[in-house]
Design a protein around this motif. Sequence first.
Motif, PDB file in Angstrom:
ATOM      1  N   LEU A  62       0.744  -1.392   0.037  1.00 12.59           N
ATOM      2  CA  LEU A  62      -0.030  -0.064  -0.044  1.00 12.59           C
ATOM      3  C   LEU A  62       0.668   0.734  -0.231  1.00 12.59           C
ATOM      4  O   LEU A  62       0.446   1.878  -0.594  1.00 12.59           O
ATOM      5  N   ARG A  85       0.061  -9.259  -4.082  1.00 10.88           N
ATOM      6  CA  ARG A  85      -0.981  -8.810  -3.433  1.00 10.88           C
ATOM      7  C   ARG A  85      -1.880 -10.600  -3.729  1.00 10.88           C
ATOM      8  O   ARG A  85      -2.814 -10.402  -2.567  1.00 10.88           O
ATOM      9  N   ARG A 112     -14.216 -12.751  -4.824  1.00  8.26           N
ATOM     10  CA  ARG A 112     -13.855 -12.487  -6.429  1.00  8.26           C
ATOM     11  C   ARG A 112     -13.522 -11.136  -6.890  1.00  8.26           C
ATOM     12  O   ARG A 112     -12.949 -12.250  -7.627  1.00  8.26           O
ATOM     13  N   LEU A 113     -12.358 -11.156  -5.856  1.00  5.68           N
ATOM     14  CA  LEU A 113     -12.002 -10.117  -5.789  1.00  5.68           C
ATOM     15  C   LEU A 113     -10.547 -10.365  -6.093  1.00  5.68           C
ATOM     16  O   LEU A 113      -8.905 -10.266  -6.731  1.00  5.68           O
ATOM     17  N   TYR A 114     -10.325 -12.227  -4.923  1.00  7.94           N
ATOM     18  CA  TYR A 114      -8.866 -12.829  -5.140  1.00  7.94           C
ATOM     19  C   TYR A 114      -9.063 -13.765  -5.999  1.00  7.94           C
ATOM     20  O   TYR A 114      -8.415 -14.375  -5.861  1.00  7.94           O
TER      21      TYR A 114
ATOM     22  N   ARG B  30     -13.885  -9.116 -14.578  1.00  5.89           N
ATOM     23  CA  ARG B  30     -14.793 -10.015 -13.042  1.00  5.89           C
ATOM     24  C   ARG B  30     -14.409  -9.103 -12.370  1.00  5.89           C
ATOM     25  O   ARG B  30     -15.511  -9.132 -10.816  1.00  5.89           O
ATOM     26  N   HIS B  31     -13.237  -8.245 -11.441  1.00  6.02           N
ATOM     27  CA  HIS B  31     -12.842  -7.498 -10.751  1.00  6.02           C
ATOM     28  C   HIS B  31     -14.162  -5.972 -11.022  1.00  6.02           C
ATOM     29  O   HIS B  31     -14.694  -6.002  -9.938  1.00  6.02           O
ATOM     30  N   ALA B  33     -17.056  -6.331 -11.872  1.00  3.68           N
ATOM     31  CA  ALA B  33     -18.098  -6.817 -11.462  1.00  3.68           C
ATOM     32  C   ALA B  33     -18.480  -7.186 -10.492  1.00  3.68           C
ATOM     33  O   ALA B  33     -19.957  -6.871  -9.797  1.00  3.68           O
ATOM     34  N   ALA B  34     -17.098  -7.083 -10.139  1.00  9.65           N
ATOM     35  CA  ALA B  34     -17.759  -8.122  -8.589  1.00  9.65           C
ATOM     36  C   ALA B  34     -17.980  -6.586  -7.674  1.00  9.65           C
ATOM     37  O   ALA B  34     -18.890  -6.146  -6.638  1.00  9.65           O
ATOM     38  N   ILE B  35     -16.548  -5.379  -7.505  1.00 10.98           N
ATOM     39  CA  ILE B  35     -17.378  -4.147  -7.869  1.00 10.98           C
ATOM     40  C   ILE B  35     -18.752  -3.759  -7.339  1.00 10.98           C
ATOM     41  O   ILE B  35     -19.681  -2.735  -6.923  1.00 10.98           O
ATOM     42  N   VAL B  38     -21.221  -4.983  -6.260  1.00 10.47           N
ATOM     43  CA  VAL B  38     -21.503  -4.368  -4.057  1.00 10.47           C
ATOM     44  C   VAL B  38     -22.016  -3.063  -4.597  1.00 10.47           C
ATOM     45  O   VAL B  38     -23.155  -3.284  -3.425  1.00 10.47           O
ATOM     46  N   LYS B 116      -8.805  -2.213   1.831  1.00  9.08           N
ATOM     47  CA  LYS B 116      -8.509  -3.808   2.009  1.00  9.08           C
ATOM     48  C   LYS B 116      -8.786  -4.079  -0.065  1.00  9.08           C
ATOM     49  O   LYS B 116      -8.485  -4.618  -0.815  1.00  9.08           O
ATOM     50  N   LEU B 117      -9.316  -3.186  -0.280  1.00 14.23           N
ATOM     51  CA  LEU B 117      -9.589  -3.174  -2.267  1.00 14.23           C
ATOM     52  C   LEU B 117      -7.819  -3.317  -2.485  1.00 14.23           C
ATOM     53  O   LEU B 117      -8.044  -3.686  -3.419  1.00 14.23           O
ATOM     54  N   LEU B 118      -7.396  -2.217  -1.879  1.00 16.86           N
ATOM     55  CA  LEU B 118      -6.125  -1.474  -2.531  1.00 16.86           C
ATOM     56  C   LEU B 118      -4.951  -2.845  -2.358  1.00 16.86           C
ATOM     57  O   LEU B 118      -4.161  -3.251  -3.252  1.00 16.86           O
ATOM     58  N   ALA B 119      -5.398  -3.746  -1.611  1.00 10.14           N
ATOM     59  CA  ALA B 119      -4.477  -4.689  -1.031  1.00 10.14           C
ATOM     60  C   ALA B 119      -4.529  -6.092  -1.787  1.00 10.14           C
ATOM     61  O   ALA B 119      -3.622  -7.096  -1.578  1.00 10.14           O
ATOM     62  N   SER B 120      -5.759  -5.859  -2.599  1.00  7.62           N
ATOM     63  CA  SER B 120      -6.268  -7.559  -3.004  1.00  7.62           C
ATOM     64  C   SER B 120      -5.862  -7.172  -4.478  1.00  7.62           C
ATOM     65  O   SER B 120      -5.438  -6.490  -5.468  1.00  7.62           O
ATOM     66  N   PRO B 121      -5.432  -8.390  -5.227  1.00  6.15           N
ATOM     67  CA  PRO B 121      -4.903  -8.413  -6.181  1.00  6.15           C
ATOM     68  C   PRO B 121      -5.815  -8.052  -7.875  1.00  6.15           C
ATOM     69  O   PRO B 121      -4.990  -8.006  -9.039  1.00  6.15           O
ATOM     70  N   ALA B 122      -7.120  -6.985  -7.431  1.00  5.85           N
ATOM     71  CA  ALA B 122      -7.753  -6.574  -8.647  1.00  5.85           C
ATOM     72  C   ALA B 122      -6.840  -5.424  -8.596  1.00  5.85           C
ATOM     73  O   ALA B 122      -6.162  -4.744  -8.258  1.00  5.85           O
ATOM     74  N   ARG B 124      -6.047  -1.793  -9.979  1.00  5.16           N
ATOM     75  CA  ARG B 124      -6.688   0.146  -9.759  1.00  5.16           C
ATOM     76  C   ARG B 124      -7.279   0.194 -10.837  1.00  5.16           C
ATOM     77  O   ARG B 124      -8.129   0.172 -10.437  1.00  5.16           O
ATOM     78  N   LEU B 127     -10.903  -1.687 -10.528  1.00  7.64           N
ATOM     79  CA  LEU B 127     -11.412  -0.660  -9.357  1.00  7.64           C
ATOM     80  C   LEU B 127     -12.072   0.308  -9.532  1.00  7.64           C
ATOM     81  O   LEU B 127     -13.295   0.473  -8.996  1.00  7.64           O
TER      82      LEU B 127
END
Lengths: 274, 280
Positions: A62, A85, A112-114, B30-31, B33-35, B38, B116-122, B124, B127
């Motif tokens: 981050l 990540r 889904r994000l992972y 996919r990423h 669509a997930a955002i 939600v 949390k979003l930024l630490a995921s592999p999706a 930027r 997102l």
Amino acid sequence: MRATTSVTTDAPVVRTIALTRRFGSLLAVDALDLTIAAGTIFGLLGSNGAGKTTVIRMLTTLLPPTSGTAEVAGYDIVRDAARVRRHIGYVPQLLSADGALTGYENLLLSARLYDVPRAEQKPRITEALAFMGLDAAAHTLVRTYSGGMVRRLEVAQATLHHPTVLFLDEPTIGLDPIARRAVWERLKQSRQQFAMTMLITTHDMEEAEVLCDSLAIMHSGRIAALGTPAALKGQLGPHATLDDVFVKAAGGSIDQGGGYRDTVRTRSTTARLG
Amino acid sequence: MTPSAPVALPPASVEGEPRGALAACAAFARHSAAILAVEVRKMLRDPTDLFTRAVQPLLWLLVFGQVFTRTRAIPTGPLSYIEFMAPGVLAQSVLFTAIFYGIGVIWERDLGVVHKLLASPASRTSLVFGKAMAAGIRTVSQAVIIVLLAVIMGVRVRFDPMSLIGVVCAVMLGGALFSTFSLVIACIVKTRDRFMGIGQLLTMPLFFASNAIYPLEMMPRWLRAVAQYNPLTYLVEALRALMVQGGASSAGLPADFAVLMLVFIAFVLLAARLFPGLVR
């Protein structure tokens, strides 16, 4: 669960190499060299402002380091941030679960994000909810959860993809003793189940003692003491407590570190968990 | 702990990592669509905001529109003034709904959700794109309310399916564009207080330096020059051509959509670059 990683290797899963971060004139992390062996729960202790959270924010990609670097799960945090990540889980000190969603929806978003395979999403979520004791609350909004429930949900979110390393920033801050114990239990069980390595920041000596295999006490951006809880206490004498170790290593002066922003953040997290 | 120099780490498996351009695009979709899923769920759970936001455009149409229709002071060609301004008010409503989107993201940052979003592999970009799409969908409710109101007020609305789909597309694209602009501002100013100030500061100039309520030809030269660089102008032009019988876009619909699309993509790329800065 995953059987490919063995817990017992001594190969480090996290290795920092002269990791440094400045904020203006403030040297928050000063040429940190740290290795964390696979399968351990490693505790990073220190007063507010000692640099613990800054270390975690760099290792979770981050925050870019000012100089130096680190490898997490075999990947460089600067050059290979996206791969790092993919192999980590992160529970920030702030509340990262979305209160406007249900527990199930929060977990589905993480799955889904992972990139948890579609067919595995539902079974893993159901399993995680049961494991964390949240199955009854799965379909209620997270804003109605207790602090302990939120933290357990966040740990579930951060482990759904079976990360190699799990980072937790003050995982039990603001929780009552019973909720704290429940979180510790789940963390220990998760480590067993997924062969995970964990890096935890805390200034709770009981947490360090109960949960961690190894400790590093940070002071002004550097490591002031390093070892197992027993070894650290042993160095000070037969009746020394971790508190004694901490006070000695952290310099023991009262007006160090912990700026206004830190305090605001800790208190608002506590207020929301309470 | 290993006190001796550690050997090279065995990299963890790259299981689940997208390989190749096609897989990367699939992961992006996919990423996003997930955002999107939600955000839409949250919107449907608390839709009051969608209705309160319809009050302001309602006043513009009922009060400002009716008064200026009587004065006949503004040359609007074959359209009555109310017909001329109805698409402008819709565009304005899109702008006003979208421009404060960033404040929600600052709120999420303060909570820790963004960390949390930024630490995921999706990525930027995925997102930011997912959030932009959600904001676009949010503005469609404004389109429904304002088009219905326009019909009641006697605007000859185009009701063929292609035009209606066109209006929805234009409104979504506009909403996505201005919400991403809003996200860019949020990433720069970082606090809610400053954001409110900047948001207020920007909306009126963007609105008045466009052809929403008066034609470009009426403007002084300098303002016309500004308006031609204002994306809102192109949204208004597109909506005027798509929504009202006899309405036309001076640059042509494809050009309007192309401009909006390009500006949107530029903002998405910029926001994706700035987004990580929100948690530093």
